[in-house]
Design an enzyme around this catalytic site. Structure first.
Site, PDB file in Angstrom:
ATOM      1  N   TYR A   1      -2.724   8.587  11.539  1.00  0.00           N
ATOM      2  CA  TYR A   1      -2.352   8.554  10.125  1.00  0.00           C
ATOM      3  C   TYR A   1      -2.719   7.196   9.516  1.00  0.00           C
ATOM      4  CZ  TYR A   1       0.368   9.004   5.867  1.00  0.00           C
ATOM      5  OH  TYR A   1       0.739   9.056   4.544  1.00  0.00           O
TER       6      TYR A   1
ATOM      7  N   HIS B   1      -5.563   6.318   6.518  1.00  0.00           N
ATOM      8  CA  HIS B   1      -5.202   5.646   5.269  1.00  0.00           C
ATOM      9  C   HIS B   1      -5.814   4.258   5.125  1.00  0.00           C
ATOM     10  CE1 HIS B   1      -2.598   9.046   4.731  1.00  0.00           C
ATOM     11  NE2 HIS B   1      -2.547   8.697   3.458  1.00  0.00           N
TER      12      HIS B   1
ATOM     13  N   TYR C   1       0.422   2.762  -6.475  1.00  0.00           N
ATOM     14  CA  TYR C   1       0.797   3.677  -5.397  1.00  0.00           C
ATOM     15  C   TYR C   1       0.735   2.954  -4.056  1.00  0.00           C
ATOM     16  CZ  TYR C   1       0.555   8.133  -2.734  1.00  0.00           C
ATOM     17  OH  TYR C   1       0.779   9.175  -1.887  1.00  0.00           O
TER      18      TYR C   1
ATOM     19  N   TRP D   1      -8.158  17.019   0.972  1.00  0.00           N
ATOM     20  CA  TRP D   1      -7.326  15.971   1.581  1.00  0.00           C
ATOM     21  C   TRP D   1      -6.018  16.557   2.106  1.00  0.00           C
ATOM     22  CZ3 TRP D   1      -8.066  11.049   3.051  1.00  0.00           C
ATOM     23  CH2 TRP D   1      -6.945  10.278   3.351  1.00  0.00           C
TER      24      TRP D   1
END
Length: 117
Positions: free
Chosen positions: A18, A22, A41, A77
């Site tokens: 993960y 990212h 964000y 995504w």
């Protein structure tokens, strides 16, 4: 501008991957997020996989989600990232997160205090 904080749970055996995903989000996805109102964000990940996200949006969570749902890149995504999370009950990660209630914001209270003077 609404501030949104949300929670998801990354599967413990998927945490490292993960993070890798990212570290290099697709440029098309980055542009889509920005263009659909996902500003300032950030994602924060605890060692056990607890994921906390934060963003600011000009309208609402629903409007930001709807904007992303209208993009082709978001479908790709979400399809790839869905397998990283626990307890989504068939929802995409960007629809299955738990929105947390904001109970304190320093600047809001300072503004109120200053206006009462």
């Amino acid at each position: 501008m609404p501030r949104v904080c949300f929670q998801l749970q990354v599967k413990p055996d998927r945490i490292e991957e993960y993070k890798v995903r990212h570290a290099a989000v697709w440029p098309e996805m980055l542009r889509a997020l920005h263009e659909t109102g996902w500003h300032n964000y950030s994602l924060f990940l605890r060692e056990d996989g607890l994921l906390i996200g934060y963003f600011e949006t000009p309208d609402s969570v629903a409007a930001a989600q709807a904007g992303m749902a209208a993009t082709a890149v978001n479908a790709r995504w979400q399809a790839e990232m869905g397998e990283f999370f626990e307890e989504l009950d068939g929802q995409a990660p960007d629809e299955g997160f738990l929105v947390l209630e904001e109970v304190f914001h320093l600047e809001d209270q300072l503004t109120r205090t200053d206006s009462e003077k």
